[in-house]
Every structure is written in C-alpha cells, then in structure tokens.
Design a protein around this motif. Structure first.
Motif, PDB file in Angstrom:
ATOM      1  N   LYS A 265       0.825  -1.210   0.000  1.00 18.17           N
ATOM      2  CA  LYS A 265       0.000   0.000   0.000  1.00 18.17           C
ATOM      3  C   LYS A 265       0.860   1.260   0.000  1.00 18.17           C
ATOM      4  CE  LYS A 265      -3.725   2.318   2.548  1.00 18.17           C
ATOM      5  NZ  LYS A 265      -4.648   2.245   3.709  1.00 18.17           N
ATOM      6  N   TYR A 266       1.945   1.259   0.770  1.00 15.75           N
ATOM      7  CA  TYR A 266       2.746   2.478   0.939  1.00 15.75           C
ATOM      8  C   TYR A 266       4.063   2.468   0.149  1.00 15.75           C
ATOM      9  CZ  TYR A 266      -0.474   3.492   4.761  1.00 15.75           C
ATOM     10  OH  TYR A 266      -1.610   3.746   5.500  1.00 15.75           O
ATOM     11  N   PHE A 267       4.569   1.286  -0.203  1.00 18.27           N
ATOM     12  CA  PHE A 267       5.886   1.240  -0.852  1.00 18.27           C
ATOM     13  C   PHE A 267       5.875   0.473  -2.172  1.00 18.27           C
ATOM     14  CE2 PHE A 267       6.549   1.571   3.752  1.00 18.27           C
ATOM     15  CZ  PHE A 267       7.257   2.755   3.809  1.00 18.27           C
ATOM     16  N   GLY A 268       4.728   0.053  -2.641  1.00 17.83           N
ATOM     17  CA  GLY A 268       4.607  -0.556  -3.954  1.00 17.83           C
ATOM     18  C   GLY A 268       5.358  -1.864  -4.110  1.00 17.83           C
ATOM     19  N   LEU A 269       5.944  -2.067  -5.289  1.00 16.07           N
ATOM     20  CA  LEU A 269       6.624  -3.318  -5.598  1.00 16.07           C
ATOM     21  C   LEU A 269       7.843  -3.537  -4.711  1.00 16.07           C
ATOM     22  CD1 LEU A 269       6.540  -3.267  -9.525  1.00 16.07           C
ATOM     23  CD2 LEU A 269       4.818  -4.136  -7.937  1.00 16.07           C
ATOM     24  N   VAL A 270       8.595  -2.490  -4.441  1.00 15.03           N
ATOM     25  CA  VAL A 270       9.769  -2.610  -3.577  1.00 15.03           C
ATOM     26  C   VAL A 270       9.353  -2.995  -2.162  1.00 15.03           C
ATOM     27  CG1 VAL A 270      11.671  -1.327  -2.513  1.00 15.03           C
ATOM     28  CG2 VAL A 270      11.168  -1.025  -4.946  1.00 15.03           C
ATOM     29  N   GLY A 271       8.242  -2.463  -1.687  1.00 14.54           N
ATOM     30  CA  GLY A 271       7.740  -2.832  -0.365  1.00 14.54           C
ATOM     31  C   GLY A 271       7.382  -4.301  -0.298  1.00 14.54           C
ATOM     32  N   ALA A 272       6.768  -4.832  -1.371  1.00 13.22           N
ATOM     33  CA  ALA A 272       6.373  -6.240  -1.390  1.00 13.22           C
ATOM     34  C   ALA A 272       7.582  -7.163  -1.286  1.00 13.22           C
ATOM     35  CB  ALA A 272       5.586  -6.539  -2.670  1.00 13.22           C
ATOM     36  N   ILE A 273       8.606  -6.911  -2.093  1.00 13.35           N
ATOM     37  CA  ILE A 273       9.763  -7.809  -2.084  1.00 13.35           C
ATOM     38  C   ILE A 273      10.578  -7.640  -0.797  1.00 13.35           C
ATOM     39  CG2 ILE A 273      11.339  -6.229  -3.280  1.00 13.35           C
ATOM     40  CD1 ILE A 273      11.067 -10.064  -3.690  1.00 13.35           C
ATOM     41  N   SER A 274      10.615  -6.438  -0.239  1.00 13.32           N
ATOM     42  CA  SER A 274      11.353  -6.221   1.010  1.00 13.32           C
ATOM     43  C   SER A 274      10.714  -7.003   2.157  1.00 13.32           C
ATOM     44  CB  SER A 274      11.388  -4.727   1.353  1.00 13.32           C
ATOM     45  OG  SER A 274      12.045  -3.989   0.345  1.00 13.32           O
ATOM     46  N   VAL A 275       9.392  -6.944   2.227  1.00 17.89           N
ATOM     47  CA  VAL A 275       8.675  -7.702   3.265  1.00 17.89           C
ATOM     48  C   VAL A 275       8.907  -9.194   3.086  1.00 17.89           C
ATOM     49  CG1 VAL A 275       6.383  -8.369   4.062  1.00 17.89           C
ATOM     50  CG2 VAL A 275       6.920  -5.952   3.688  1.00 17.89           C
ATOM     51  N   MET A 276       8.777  -9.653   1.858  1.00 16.83           N
ATOM     52  CA  MET A 276       8.932 -11.074   1.566  1.00 16.83           C
ATOM     53  C   MET A 276      10.310 -11.579   1.979  1.00 16.83           C
ATOM     54  SD  MET A 276       8.149 -13.963   0.354  1.00 16.83           S
ATOM     55  CE  MET A 276       9.138 -15.386  -0.107  1.00 16.83           C
ATOM     56  N   VAL A 277      11.343 -10.862   1.598  1.00 14.26           N
ATOM     57  CA  VAL A 277      12.709 -11.285   1.900  1.00 14.26           C
ATOM     58  C   VAL A 277      12.963 -11.257   3.409  1.00 14.26           C
ATOM     59  CG1 VAL A 277      15.134 -10.623   1.681  1.00 14.26           C
ATOM     60  CG2 VAL A 277      13.668 -10.667  -0.336  1.00 14.26           C
ATOM     61  N   GLY A 278      12.543 -10.193   4.071  1.00 10.93           N
ATOM     62  CA  GLY A 278      12.766 -10.076   5.509  1.00 10.93           C
ATOM     63  C   GLY A 278      12.104 -11.183   6.304  1.00 10.93           C
ATOM     64  N   VAL A 279      10.833 -11.458   6.009  1.00  8.30           N
ATOM     65  CA  VAL A 279      10.106 -12.507   6.727  1.00  8.30           C
ATOM     66  C   VAL A 279      10.699 -13.880   6.423  1.00  8.30           C
ATOM     67  CG1 VAL A 279       7.873 -13.659   6.944  1.00  8.30           C
ATOM     68  CG2 VAL A 279       7.982 -11.172   6.865  1.00  8.30           C
ATOM     69  N   SER A 280      11.092 -14.117   5.188  1.00 13.14           N
ATOM     70  CA  SER A 280      11.664 -15.412   4.813  1.00 13.14           C
ATOM     71  C   SER A 280      12.978 -15.681   5.539  1.00 13.14           C
ATOM     72  CB  SER A 280      11.889 -15.477   3.298  1.00 13.14           C
ATOM     73  OG  SER A 280      10.674 -15.391   2.602  1.00 13.14           O
ATOM     74  N   ILE A 281      13.798 -14.655   5.680  1.00 14.21           N
ATOM     75  CA  ILE A 281      15.075 -14.822   6.382  1.00 14.21           C
ATOM     76  C   ILE A 281      14.843 -15.180   7.840  1.00 14.21           C
ATOM     77  CG2 ILE A 281      17.099 -13.572   7.230  1.00 14.21           C
ATOM     78  CD1 ILE A 281      17.138 -12.070   4.557  1.00 14.21           C
ATOM     79  N   VAL A 282      13.943 -14.472   8.486  1.00 13.33           N
ATOM     80  CA  VAL A 282      13.640 -14.767   9.898  1.00 13.33           C
ATOM     81  C   VAL A 282      13.114 -16.193  10.037  1.00 13.33           C
ATOM     82  CG1 VAL A 282      12.169 -14.161  11.849  1.00 13.33           C
ATOM     83  CG2 VAL A 282      13.235 -12.354  10.489  1.00 13.33           C
ATOM     84  N   ASP A 283      12.229 -16.595   9.132  1.00 14.97           N
ATOM     85  CA  ASP A 283      11.658 -17.942   9.167  1.00 14.97           C
ATOM     86  C   ASP A 283      12.745 -19.005   9.034  1.00 14.97           C
ATOM     87  OD1 ASP A 283       9.107 -19.723   8.831  1.00 14.97           O
ATOM     88  OD2 ASP A 283      10.373 -20.290   7.140  1.00 14.97           O
TER      89      ASP A 283
END
Length: 518
Positions: free
Chosen positions: A385-403
C-alpha cells in the motif's frame, strides 16, 4: 572415518546428478520466457505468469507433501511398497480432482484471486493442468525415493525437454495463454503415462494393494509436515498474489522478472533436499547423530561455495543481466531483483530434512509458519500500500530470512549441535571472504567497462569474478585434499585429450596414462 567419507561422497554424487539434471532442465525451460518476453506484450506476459503462478501454487499446496512420504515409508515398508505408492496416487488424484471441480463450478474464483476477469475463460484449462501436474510430479519423487538417482535424472531431463518443446511450439505457432496451457496439459499427460509404466515395472500390480492401515500411517506422518509445507508455499507465493491483485498483470510482469533468480538457485535446493532427506532419515534410523551433524556441515559448506559467489557476482552485474536476458523494457525490475538476492546467502541454512527425519517434531514447522503467515499477510498489506513493488519484495525477503533462521536453530537443537561444532563451518567463512574479495575486484572492473554493451560487461565481469574467487578460495585452502586431487586429475584428463601423453610430465608418463587418470 573412511565409512563416513565414503557415504559423504555418495551423498555428493547423488546430489550432483540431480543438480546436473535440474540445471539442464532449467536451461531448456529458460528459453521459453526469453521468447515470450519478445513475443508477448507486457500485459500478456503478465497474464501468462499469473496463469502458471496459480497452477504452480495449487500443484505445490494441494498434495500437502503426501508424495514425500515415499522417502520415509518405502525403506520401512519393504513388503508393502505397492500400497505406499498407490496411496500416494489416490491422494494426489483426489486433491487434484477437487481443484478441477472447483474451477469448473466456480470459474469466478480466478477473478476473485487476481482482481481481474482476464483469466476466467481459461479456468477449466487451469483446473485440468493442476490435476495432471499434481499427478505427474510423483514420477521424479518415486524414482528418488526408490534410490534410483540415475533414472530420476533421466525423468527430470526428459520431462523438461518435452515440456519446453511443446510450450515452444505453442509460443511460436500461436502465442497465447490458452495455447500454452494446452501444451502444458499434453506434457503432463505424457508424464503420467511414463509414471504408470515405471510404477508397474517396479511394484507390479500396485493398484491391487490398497492398505488402509498404511494409508492411515502415511496420513499421520505426512499431513502435519505437509501442512507446514503448504504454509511455506503460501509464504513464498503470497507476495506475488498481493502484487497481482493491487497492480495488475503489467506491473506483475515487471515484478516477476525481478524474482526470476529463485528458480535458478532452486535447482540446487531441489536437488540437495531430497537426497538430504533420504540420507538423514537413514542416519536417524541408525541413531548416528554425530554423522547427521557432519553431513549437515558438509552440505552447508558446499552450498556456500555456490550461493555466496553467485550472490556477489549478481549484485555487481544484475542490472546488465536483466537488460541482456529480458531486454531493457524490464530494467525497472532491477531494484526488486537486487533485494531478492539477499535471500541467497541464507539458503545454506538446512532444517527441513532434519525435521522430516524426526517425526516427533513434525508439528513445529506448522506452528512457526502459521504465525509467520499472519505476520507476512499484515506486512504485505501495508508494504504494497505504501511502498509498492519494492515494499512487497522487502517484506517477503525479511520474513523469509527470519523464518529460515528460526527453523535452522530448531533443527540444530534436535541433533544437539553445540558451539564446538562451529569449527565444522570454518570453510563457510573462508568462502565469504573469497566472495567479498572477488566482488570488490569485479565492482572495479564494472566501473571500467561502463558504457559497453550488457553482454560485454557480463562476460568481462564474470571472468574477472571467477578468476579472483577461485584464486582466493584455493589460497585459503578451502578445497580438501581429495577435492584438489580431483581438480588436478580433471585438468590432466583435459590435457591428455588435447595434447596426448606429451602433456604429462616424465614421472607421470612412467606410471602410465591410466594411473594418471584414475
């Protein structure tokens, strides 16, 4: 120790065959998107990616990992192997049939999923493709679980070759989503036929061996782990659906190109994973916990030697790679690609084979990923909603690393990894140093080649990185004695093939060419 070394070599050999097969398969399949980005408009290419995204997700989720139970039960049910494979076929047909039925009765589900009616006319074809892919995937797994690595290699290569050939024919003759779906359905049908003949040759009249007690035990083993696997697929695919829903097929085409590296690196994970599951299950059954730790460390060492330098090189020349492979129309994918690359170093963390081999921990993954999905969904909603395509991939990568970190820590605790075992990973640190040194040198080379064509930059930087990386790795003593010997023997073999026995020094000539090439 000789026994462990021999087993490790066997494990490496098995994984190498699978990596070879999947690399060749990827080479075949990689031709298709290169053609499609040039034959289809950006919107049409986005629709193609959406269609195969939903098929791929459904094909991964619906079987609930039930096919993977073959790795656990075939070695343990020597008298009822036919029942094990027949149960898997029945389960896969049931869940695949449910998907087909749902899309026949409610094709509007596709519109709800992507916030667009563009794929609704193809709903029945999508359902049929899901069914045949769910059924046909067991061909590769069945051969692997039956310890026939060479045959599995043949299956992988042939399946990808026929798939690529059929899809290329469709793309050239009639470039449309419908034609591509029909070609994929035909290929899946051919693979199902091959699966039947393979199972018939290995397990006889397996369709007469239904055993409810075996089915119940397979369900009890597979469903908790499979449900965790389902959540993992959701975890890895959810960002694609958010982008498709919010921004449409044209933007998704750009986003999908930014994520294209994952299938390439997935080749290695998909090859090492099944072999590791089989090997660790065997060691766990024999109570050899120490050997499990050594196998784990050896796998991480070899994975780091591939993933780390790939990460370093692509960070430097990733923009040129996108321009050369997918044309300059998709240069907007570079920021997404760069962020997505951050996952690469963390792919050396291995957890799934250990948890699968210890059935008592099968609910752990389910709990962790259930929480992770909730966090990911919320973060993607805000990020897109706030950061577009870059926001989507940033969230995805961050959560995946923690997992991955959480799961790896749990797996290491299961096999009682301690601080004393850190020494087993010393070569991983050396590989990281070599990657940093090679990447720094390549960045300088990249600056010196500014203004050249993308292919020239790619070629020069790849050569510079490779030379620097292998030189530093060799100087730091990363290759083991037997690995160094294997490299020397391979060089000697090449020299003999090119120059004959004159390539050998007098001492080696005295021993004979055959001993030099042993």
């Amino acid at each position: 120790m000789p026994e462990i070394s021999q087993q490790s070599g066997s494990l490496t050999s098995r994984a190498t065959w699978l990596i070879f097969a999947k690399s060749l398969a990827f080479a075949f399949g990689f031709v298709l998107p290169l053609l499609l980005v040039r034959r289809l408009s950006q919107t049409e290419f986005g629709l193609y990616k959406q269609a195969f995204l939903v098929v791929g997700t459904a094909s991964s989720i619906l079987p609930l990992g039930f096919s993977m139970s073959a790795f656990y039960f075939l070695p343990r049910e020597s008298e009822r192997k036919g029942a094990v494979v027949f149960n898997i076929l029945l389960f896969n047909f049931f869940v695949g049939g449910l998907a087909l039925l749902a899309l026949v009765l409610r094709p509007s589900l596709i519109e709800t999923l992507f916030n667009s009616p563009a794929l609704v006319p193809h709903a029945v074809l999508l359902g049929l493709l899901i069914l045949v892919w769910v059924m046909s995937y067991f061909l590769e797994i069945s051969a692997l679980a039956n310890q026939e690595i060479g045959l599995s290699t043949v299956f992988i290569i042939c399946a990808q070759l026929t798939k690529t050939a059929l899809l290329l024919i469709a793309a050239i003759s009639l470039p449309s989503v419908r034609a591509l779906l029909c070609a994929a359905i035909i290929q899946g049908g051919l693979q199902i036929i091959a699966l039947f003949f393979y199972l018939r040759s290995r397990f006889g009249s397996f369709w007469h061996e239904f055993d409810w007690s075996v089915m119940r035990r397979q369900l009890g083993y597979a469903l908790p782990i499979g449900s965790a696997g389902l959540l993992y697929v959701v975890l890895t695919d959810l960002h694609n659906y958010f982008v498709s829903y919010r921004f449409g097929p044209a933007a998704f085409a750009v986003y999908a190109i930014g994520c294209f590296s994952l299938p390439l690196v997935g080749i290695i994970g998909e090859s090492v994973g099944p072999v590791m599951i089989a090997r660790i299950s065997e060691l766990q059954k024999e109570g050899k916990t120490r050997e499990i730790i050594q196998t784990l460390a050896g796998a991480m060492r070899k994975l780091s030697a591939i993933y780390f330098p790939l990460y370093g090189l692509l960070l430097v020349v990733g923009r040129e790679l996108i321009a050369f492979v997918f044309t300059k129309r998709y240069l907007g994918s570079w920021p997404i690609f760069a962020i997505n690359l951050t996952l690469l170093p963390f792919l050396i963390l291995i957890a799934d084979p250990i948890i699968r081999a210890h059935a008592e921990y099968r609910f752990f993954l389910l709990k962790v990923r259930a929480v992770t999905i909730v966090v990911l969904f919320t973060a993607l909603w805000l990020g897109t909603k706030y950061f577009g395509l870059v926001g989507a991939i940033s969230v995805m990568v961050g959560v995946s690393i923690v997992d991955r970190i959480i799961e790896a820590i749990k797996a290491w605790r299961i096999v009682h990894v301690t601080s004393r075992d850190i020494g087993l990973l010393k070569d991983v640190g050396k590989v990281a140093v070599a990657t940093l040194a090679a990447g720094s040198l390549t960045a300088v080379v990249r600056l010196l080649t500014t203004g050249q064509k993308p292919f020239v930059i790619l070629a020069v930087c790849s050569i510079a990185f490779s030379c620097a990386y292998f030189a530093v790795v060799w100087l730091l003593g990363v290759p083991l004695a037997e690995e160094r010997k294997a490299v020397r023997n391979r060089i000697t073999r090449i020299q003999v093939l090119i120059w004959g026995e004159r390539a050998l020094d007098p001492l080696t000539q005295a021993k004979g060419v055959e001993s030099a090439l042993e």
